[in-house]
Scaffold this motif. Structure first.
Motif, PDB file in Angstrom:
ATOM      1  N   MET A 112     104.804 -64.094  37.899  1.00 53.29           N
ATOM      2  CA  MET A 112     103.864 -65.210  38.053  1.00 53.29           C
ATOM      3  C   MET A 112     104.509 -66.386  38.777  1.00 53.29           C
ATOM      4  O   MET A 112     105.750 -66.473  38.877  1.00 53.29           O
ATOM      5  N   LYS A 113     103.639 -67.291  39.280  1.00 50.84           N
ATOM      6  CA  LYS A 113     104.090 -68.502  39.970  1.00 50.84           C
ATOM      7  C   LYS A 113     103.048 -69.599  39.730  1.00 50.84           C
ATOM      8  O   LYS A 113     101.845 -69.329  39.705  1.00 50.84           O
ATOM      9  N   LEU A 114     103.524 -70.814  39.551  1.00 46.82           N
ATOM     10  CA  LEU A 114     102.635 -71.964  39.380  1.00 46.82           C
ATOM     11  C   LEU A 114     102.222 -72.479  40.758  1.00 46.82           C
ATOM     12  O   LEU A 114     103.073 -72.733  41.613  1.00 46.82           O
ATOM     13  N   ILE A 115     100.925 -72.622  40.979  1.00 46.93           N
ATOM     14  CA  ILE A 115     100.391 -73.088  42.264  1.00 46.93           C
ATOM     15  C   ILE A 115      99.832 -74.500  42.090  1.00 46.93           C
ATOM     16  O   ILE A 115      98.948 -74.728  41.254  1.00 46.93           O
ATOM     17  N   LEU A 116     100.350 -75.440  42.868  1.00 50.65           N
ATOM     18  CA  LEU A 116      99.859 -76.817  42.867  1.00 50.65           C
ATOM     19  C   LEU A 116      99.150 -77.083  44.194  1.00 50.65           C
ATOM     20  O   LEU A 116      99.796 -77.154  45.247  1.00 50.65           O
ATOM     21  N   PRO A 117      97.828 -77.167  44.192  1.00 51.38           N
ATOM     22  CA  PRO A 117      97.098 -77.439  45.444  1.00 51.38           C
ATOM     23  C   PRO A 117      97.651 -78.667  46.150  1.00 51.38           C
ATOM     24  O   PRO A 117      97.885 -79.706  45.535  1.00 51.38           O
ATOM     25  N   LEU A 163     107.569 -73.040  41.245  1.00 46.78           N
ATOM     26  CA  LEU A 163     106.717 -73.241  42.417  1.00 46.78           C
ATOM     27  C   LEU A 163     107.125 -72.370  43.604  1.00 46.78           C
ATOM     28  O   LEU A 163     106.365 -72.244  44.569  1.00 46.78           O
ATOM     29  N   GLN A 164     108.338 -71.764  43.523  1.00 52.74           N
ATOM     30  CA  GLN A 164     108.888 -71.112  44.714  1.00 52.74           C
ATOM     31  C   GLN A 164     108.865 -69.597  44.654  1.00 52.74           C
ATOM     32  O   GLN A 164     108.618 -68.931  45.663  1.00 52.74           O
ATOM     33  N   ASP A 165     109.163 -69.039  43.502  1.00 54.50           N
ATOM     34  CA  ASP A 165     109.397 -67.592  43.439  1.00 54.50           C
ATOM     35  C   ASP A 165     108.502 -66.925  42.404  1.00 54.50           C
ATOM     36  O   ASP A 165     108.136 -67.514  41.392  1.00 54.50           O
ATOM     37  N   PHE A 166     108.176 -65.644  42.701  1.00 55.88           N
ATOM     38  CA  PHE A 166     107.582 -64.790  41.683  1.00 55.88           C
ATOM     39  C   PHE A 166     108.689 -64.319  40.755  1.00 55.88           C
ATOM     40  O   PHE A 166     109.716 -63.795  41.206  1.00 55.88           O
ATOM     41  N   ARG A 167     108.478 -64.484  39.453  1.00 53.32           N
ATOM     42  CA  ARG A 167     109.472 -64.014  38.492  1.00 53.32           C
ATOM     43  C   ARG A 167     108.779 -63.473  37.248  1.00 53.32           C
ATOM     44  O   ARG A 167     107.653 -63.858  36.930  1.00 53.32           O
ATOM     45  N   SER A 168     109.502 -62.624  36.555  1.00 56.09           N
ATOM     46  CA  SER A 168     109.008 -62.098  35.291  1.00 56.09           C
ATOM     47  C   SER A 168     109.589 -62.947  34.175  1.00 56.09           C
ATOM     48  O   SER A 168     110.683 -62.682  33.667  1.00 56.09           O
ATOM     49  N   TYR A 169     108.860 -63.987  33.811  1.00 51.74           N
ATOM     50  CA  TYR A 169     109.367 -64.959  32.855  1.00 51.74           C
ATOM     51  C   TYR A 169     109.209 -64.466  31.419  1.00 51.74           C
ATOM     52  O   TYR A 169     108.361 -63.603  31.117  1.00 51.74           O
ATOM     53  N   HIS A 170     109.988 -65.044  30.526  1.00 53.94           N
ATOM     54  CA  HIS A 170     109.865 -64.787  29.102  1.00 53.94           C
ATOM     55  C   HIS A 170     108.505 -65.300  28.624  1.00 53.94           C
ATOM     56  O   HIS A 170     107.912 -66.212  29.207  1.00 53.94           O
ATOM     57  N   GLY A 171     108.014 -64.748  27.540  1.00 52.87           N
ATOM     58  CA  GLY A 171     106.700 -65.115  27.039  1.00 52.87           C
ATOM     59  C   GLY A 171     106.549 -66.598  26.770  1.00 52.87           C
ATOM     60  O   GLY A 171     105.506 -67.195  27.070  1.00 52.87           O
ATOM     61  N   LEU A 179      98.851 -86.728  41.524  1.00 56.43           N
ATOM     62  CA  LEU A 179      98.002 -85.814  40.761  1.00 56.43           C
ATOM     63  C   LEU A 179      98.804 -84.961  39.794  1.00 56.43           C
ATOM     64  O   LEU A 179      98.231 -84.339  38.888  1.00 56.43           O
ATOM     65  N   TYR A 180     100.131 -84.908  39.986  1.00 49.03           N
ATOM     66  CA  TYR A 180     100.987 -84.079  39.134  1.00 49.03           C
ATOM     67  C   TYR A 180     102.088 -84.944  38.541  1.00 49.03           C
ATOM     68  O   TYR A 180     103.238 -84.926  39.017  1.00 49.03           O
ATOM     69  N   PRO A 181     101.780 -85.737  37.524  1.00 46.27           N
ATOM     70  CA  PRO A 181     102.804 -86.614  36.944  1.00 46.27           C
ATOM     71  C   PRO A 181     103.954 -85.808  36.335  1.00 46.27           C
ATOM     72  O   PRO A 181     103.754 -84.711  35.808  1.00 46.27           O
ATOM     73  N   ASP A 182     105.150 -86.355  36.433  1.00 48.37           N
ATOM     74  CA  ASP A 182     106.362 -85.719  35.874  1.00 48.37           C
ATOM     75  C   ASP A 182     106.639 -84.357  36.499  1.00 48.37           C
ATOM     76  O   ASP A 182     107.152 -83.438  35.835  1.00 48.37           O
ATOM     77  N   MET A 183     106.272 -84.195  37.774  1.00 44.55           N
ATOM     78  CA  MET A 183     106.501 -82.902  38.420  1.00 44.55           C
ATOM     79  C   MET A 183     107.991 -82.582  38.515  1.00 44.55           C
ATOM     80  O   MET A 183     108.397 -81.414  38.536  1.00 44.55           O
ATOM     81  N   ARG A 184     108.856 -83.616  38.542  1.00 41.39           N
ATOM     82  CA  ARG A 184     110.297 -83.389  38.643  1.00 41.39           C
ATOM     83  C   ARG A 184     110.870 -82.745  37.387  1.00 41.39           C
ATOM     84  O   ARG A 184     111.978 -82.200  37.406  1.00 41.39           O
ATOM     85  N   ASP A 185     110.122 -82.815  36.289  1.00 42.47           N
ATOM     86  CA  ASP A 185     110.632 -82.281  35.024  1.00 42.47           C
ATOM     87  C   ASP A 185     110.485 -80.774  34.911  1.00 42.47           C
ATOM     88  O   ASP A 185     111.015 -80.164  33.970  1.00 42.47           O
ATOM     89  N   ILE A 186     109.750 -80.145  35.820  1.00 42.48           N
ATOM     90  CA  ILE A 186     109.591 -78.690  35.749  1.00 42.48           C
ATOM     91  C   ILE A 186     110.584 -78.034  36.706  1.00 42.48           C
ATOM     92  O   ILE A 186     110.963 -78.621  37.733  1.00 42.48           O
TER      93      ILE A 186
END
Length: 677
Positions: free
Chosen positions: A665-670, A596-604, A584-591
Motif C-alpha cells: 500500500m501507499k498513501l496518496i495525497l492529492p 508517500l513514495q514506495d509500495f510496501r507490505s506494512y505491518h498491520g 491541507l495536510y497539517p503535520d505532514m512532516r511527522d509521517i
C-alpha cells in the motif's frame, strides 16, 4: 454575479497572481481584460488544457451540482459523494481559485462561500459537456401552434385571454404611456404608489395573476402590488425608464424615447435580458436548461424533451436532480410559460403530444453583446416609423397595424386615448387628448402632419377641420408655472436689468422690484446672481438636492427594483486568502516519507495508522491486490473481534476489506504524489 463585479472587488495581489499564470499572461500583455479571459470560450479552452485532473473534475462537479449558485466547501464535498475524496475536491477548488475561475467570499461570522460567476457558465457547459446535442426541426408542417403560456399540448381559452399577442414590450409601453400622462407619481409613507393610481397605470395589462410567484420571483409590497404591477415597475426601473426622486417616482423620458427608437425585436431582446437577470442565479437544473435553450437557432423548433435530456446529462452528478417528468413540468411552468406569455418564444405540439418551442427573438450572442440600440436597428426603426402604418377613421378612431412602431404609437398616444390593444391597436382622438398634447407643446398642424405622414390614405376632411378648431379654441387662456424673483429695492432690480448676463433670464417686471423667471432658466440665473455677489434664497427645495436623492426613497435598500435579488453573495466581503496545498495536510512532516513514495507490505498496526491518517486528511490510498493497483477512498476503519475492516469506495463502488486483503500500500495525497495515478 459577473466577473466584472468580481474583478472590481479583487485585491491587486490576487489580480497579479492570476494574470501571471502561463495560460493567460500573454493575453494580458496584449490588453485582454481579466473578465474577457474568464468568459470567452477560446481563452477558457486553453485554460482547460492546463487544468489538473482534480481541477477538471471539481469544476465539472460544481457546474453539475451548483452552476452559478453559491456553495460551501462542505456542500461541495457532500456532492462529491462516491466520486472524489475530500482532499481531491479541496485541491481542485484551490487550483480553480488560483486560475480566477471560482471566486470566494466570507460571511461576517467567518463562513466561506464560493461561486462560479454567471457569465462563464455557458462556455464551461459547452467545454465540459461536449457530447450533449439538441434535436431541432425547421419544418413546422407536422406541428400545431399552442396558445401562449399554455403548459399542456391543449391550451384553454382562459389561458389565451391572459396573454397580449404582441408581448411584453407592448405592455410595458402602455404602462409607460400611462405613467407619463400622470401629473405626478407620489409615493405613500410606506414607499408605494397609491392604489387608485396603480389601477390607472395597469388598466391595459393582460398578465396572469400568479406570473412572478410561479417563476419563483418574490418582491416587496405584495399587499399593494399584484404580479402585473410589480413586473411593470420592475422592468421600468431596471430599464431606467423610471427612477425614485425623493417621495415620488419620475419618468426618465430621454431613456424611454431612446428605447422606442429601436426595432421591436431589439426592444423585446432588451426586456428578455432583464427577465433573465431576475431569474439568476437560478436552480442548477434551470441554469443548464436556459443555456441549452439559448443555443437554439432563431426559427428552429426544439423539442422540450431534448432540453430535459440535456439538463439530466449535465446534472448527472447532482444528488437532488428531479425525475424527467417533474423536471419537464417545472421547466414549463417557471420558465417556458413566462417566455411564451412575453412572446419571446412560441410553442407547438406534435401528434404524439410532445411540446416544441422556437425563439421569436434572435440568438443570445446577438442580444447579450448589446442590449441597447445598434445603428442598423435604429435605421430600420426610423424607416419603419416613416412608412404608412395606420388608418384614420371618420369616427376619430386611429387603427395602428401590427408593423406600426412603438415610436409611432407614442406620438399617437400623446393626443389620442387607447381603446383596444391587440395586434391592431385602436386609439380615439378626443378634445381632452388634444388639450393634453397642446400642453406638451404640440399644435394642431403638427398633429395633422404626423397623421398624414403615417396614414395609408388621406385623412378625412372633418378630422382636419375639427383638429384646427380645437387648436383655435386652445391657448387663449392658460396657466404657466414660473418663478418670482423678489428684489429688496428698485435699485437692485435696475442693476439686474443692466447686467448683460442676467437680463436675458428676466422675462417681465412685476411692480417695481419683482421679475417673472421661466422655471427652466432658474439655475442659470442663480449662477449669474451669485457671480454678482448676491446669495438668492429659495422658498422651495433646490432641484439639485432632489436630483441627488433620485437613487433613494422607496427602493434604497433593495435591488434596483421591487424584486428581491437572488444574488445574495454580493453582500459579503471577498476572501482573497489562498491556502497553500501543504496547508491541507497539517503535520505532514511527522509521517515517514516512505508512506508517500514506495509500495510496501506494512505491518498491520502501520496499515491502520496510514488508513487513519488518510481518513483525517480526506485523502486516498493506493493498494496492490492480486498484482493490481487499486485506488481507494477510505471512509472508516472498523474494529471487530476477528480483526479490522477498511470501508471505502473504489470506482463508485463500496468496498469492505480486511487488513489482509491486499499485499502492499501507499498513501496518496492529492496535489503532492498523485500525478501518476
Amino acid at each position: 454575479m459577473r466577473y466584472e463585479h468580481v474583478v472590481s472587488r479583487m485585491p491587486e495581489a490576487l489580480k497579479k497572481l492570476i494574470s501571471s499564470q502561463t495560460w493567460c499572461s500573454s493575453y494580458i500583455k496584449e490588453g485582454v481584460s481579466l473578465p474577457d479571459l474568464l468568459t470567452d470560450r477560446k481563452y477558457l479552452l486553453r485554460l482547460l488544457s492546463q487544468l489538473s485532473v482534480d481541477e477538471k473534475n471539481t469544476l465539472r462537479l460544481i457546474l453539475s451540482a451548483f452552476g452559478c449558485e453559491s456553495f460551501t466547501n462542505a456542500a461541495l464535498e457532500k456532492q462529491a459523494g462516491l466520486r472524489m475524496a475530500g482532499a481531491q475536491v479541496a485541491i481542485g477548488l484551490v487550483g480553480l481559485r488560483r486560475a480566477g475561475v471560482i471566486a470566494a467570499f466570507r460571511k461576517a461570522w467567518g463562513e466561506q462561500l464560493f461561486v462560479l460567476p454567471e457569465d462563464a457558465f455557458e462556455a464551461w457547459q459547452g467545454l465540459l459537456f461536449p457530447s450533449v446535442k439538441l434535436k431541432t426541426m425547421v419544418d413546422d408542417s407536422k406541428l400545431e401552434l399552442m396558445p401562449a403560456g399554455a403548459t399542456q399540448a391543449t391550451g384553454s381559452q382562459e389561458e389565451e385571454a391572459t396573454v397580449h399577442p404582441r408581448g411584453l414590450a407592448q405592455q410595458l409601453f402602455h404602462f409607460m404611456v400611462a405613467c407619463s400622462q400622470q401629473s405626478s407619481l407620489p409615493l405613500t409613507n410606506k414607499g408605494t404608489l397609491h392604489k387608485k393610481q396603480i389601477l390607472k397605470l395597469t388598466q391595459h395589462l393582460t398578465l396572469p395573476n400568479d406570473l412572478l410567484r410561479t417563476a419563483g420571483i418574490t418582491y416587496a409590497f405584495r399587499d399593494i402590488y399584484d404580479d402585473g404591477a410589480a413586473l411593470m415597475l420592475e422592468m421600468a426601473i431596471r430599464m431606467g425608464f423610471i427612477s425614485g426622486q425623493g417621495d415620488q417616482l419620475v419618468v426618465c423620458k430621454d431613456v424611454f424615447l431612446k428605447w422606442l427608437d429601436d426595432s421591436y425585436e431589439s426592444q423585446q431582446k432588451a426586456l428578455y435580458g432583464v427577465w433573465r437577470q431576475l431569474q439568476l442565479p437560478a436552480p442548477v437544473w434551470l441554469q443548464h436548461g436556459l443555456a441549452w435553450m439559448e443555443r437554439a437557432e432563431t426559427g428552429h423548433w426544439v423539442e422540450l424533451n431534448a432540453i430535459v435530456g440535456a439538463i439530466m446529462a449535465c446534472c448527472s452528478e447532482c444528488d437532488q436532480l428531479k425525475e424527467a417528468d417533474s423536471l419537464s413540468r417545472a421547466l414549463l411552468s417557471c420558465w417556458i410559460a413566462p417566455l411564451s406569455i412575453f412572446r419571446f418564444i412560441e410553442l407547438a405540439a406534435d401528434k404524439e403530444g410532445g411540446i416544441w418551442f422556437r425563439w421569436l427573438i434572435s440568438r443570445r450572442e446577438e442580444w447579450e453583446s448589446e442590449a441597447g440600440i445598434s445603428d442598423d436597428s435604429s435605421n430600420v426603426a426610423e424607416k419603419q416609423s416613416k412608412s404608412s402604418s395606420l388608418y384614420v377613421q371618420p369616427d376619430f378612431e386611429i387603427l395602428l397595424l401590427p408593423d406600426a412602431t412603438l415610436r409611432t404609437e407614442w406620438e399617437i398616444a400623446v393626443f389620442a386615448d387607447l381603446k383596444q390593444t391587440d395586434y391592431v391597436r385602436t386609439y380615439r382622438m378626443t378634445k381632452e387628448g388634444f388639450y393634453r398634447a397642446w400642453e406638451m407643446g404640440q399644435s394642431s398642424e403638427e398633429i395633422i402632419s404626423m397623421l398624414q405622414e403615417n396614414a395609408y390614405y388621406e385623412i378625412p376632411e372633418p378630422i382636419t377641420v375639427t383638429l384646427r378648431q380645437w387648436g383655435e379654441q386652445t391657448g387663449k387662456v392658460h396657466f404657466e408655472e414660473v418663478t418670482l424673483l423678489r428684489c429688496r429695492s428698485n435699485d437692485i432690480a435696475d442693476a439686474l436689468l443692466r447686467n448683460e448676463k442676467c437680463q436675458p433670464f428676466l422675462r417681465e417686471r412685476v411692480g417695481a422690484a419683482d421679475f417673472v423667471v421661466p422655471k427652466a432658466q432658474l439655475p442659470q440665473l442663480t449662477k449669474c446672481l451669485e457671480n454678482m455677489g448676491y446669495n438668492p434664497k429659495s422658498s422651495r427645495k433646490d432641484e439639485e438636492d432632489q436630483g441627488s436623492n433620485a437613487a433613494k426613497g422607496a427602493y434604497g435598500n433593495q435591488t434596483p427594483g421591487l424584486c428581491y435579488s437572488r444574488d445574495s453573495i454580493q453582500l459579503y466581503e471577498m476572501d482573497a486568502e489562498l491556502p497553500e496545498r501543504n496547508d491541507l495536510y497539517p503535520d505532514m512532516r511527522d509521517i515517514p516519507s516512505s508512506w508517500l513514495q514506495d509500495f510496501r507490505s506494512y505491518h498491520g498496526s502501520t496499515r491502520k495508522e496510514m488508513i487513519r491518517k488518510a481518513i483525517e486528511w480526506k485523502s486516498c490510498l493506493q493498494l496492490r491486490k492480486e498484482g493490481q493497483n487499486r485506488f481507494i477512498i477510505p471512509r472508516s476503519l472498523r474494529e471487530e473481534r476477528t480483526g479490522w475492516i477498511l470501508e471505502g469506495l473504489e470506482e463508485l463502488q463500496e468496498i469492505a476489506w480486511s487488513g489482509e486483503d491486499w499485499e502492499e500500500m501507499k498513501l496518496i495525497l492529492p496535489g503532492i504524489n498523485d500525478k501518476d495515478i
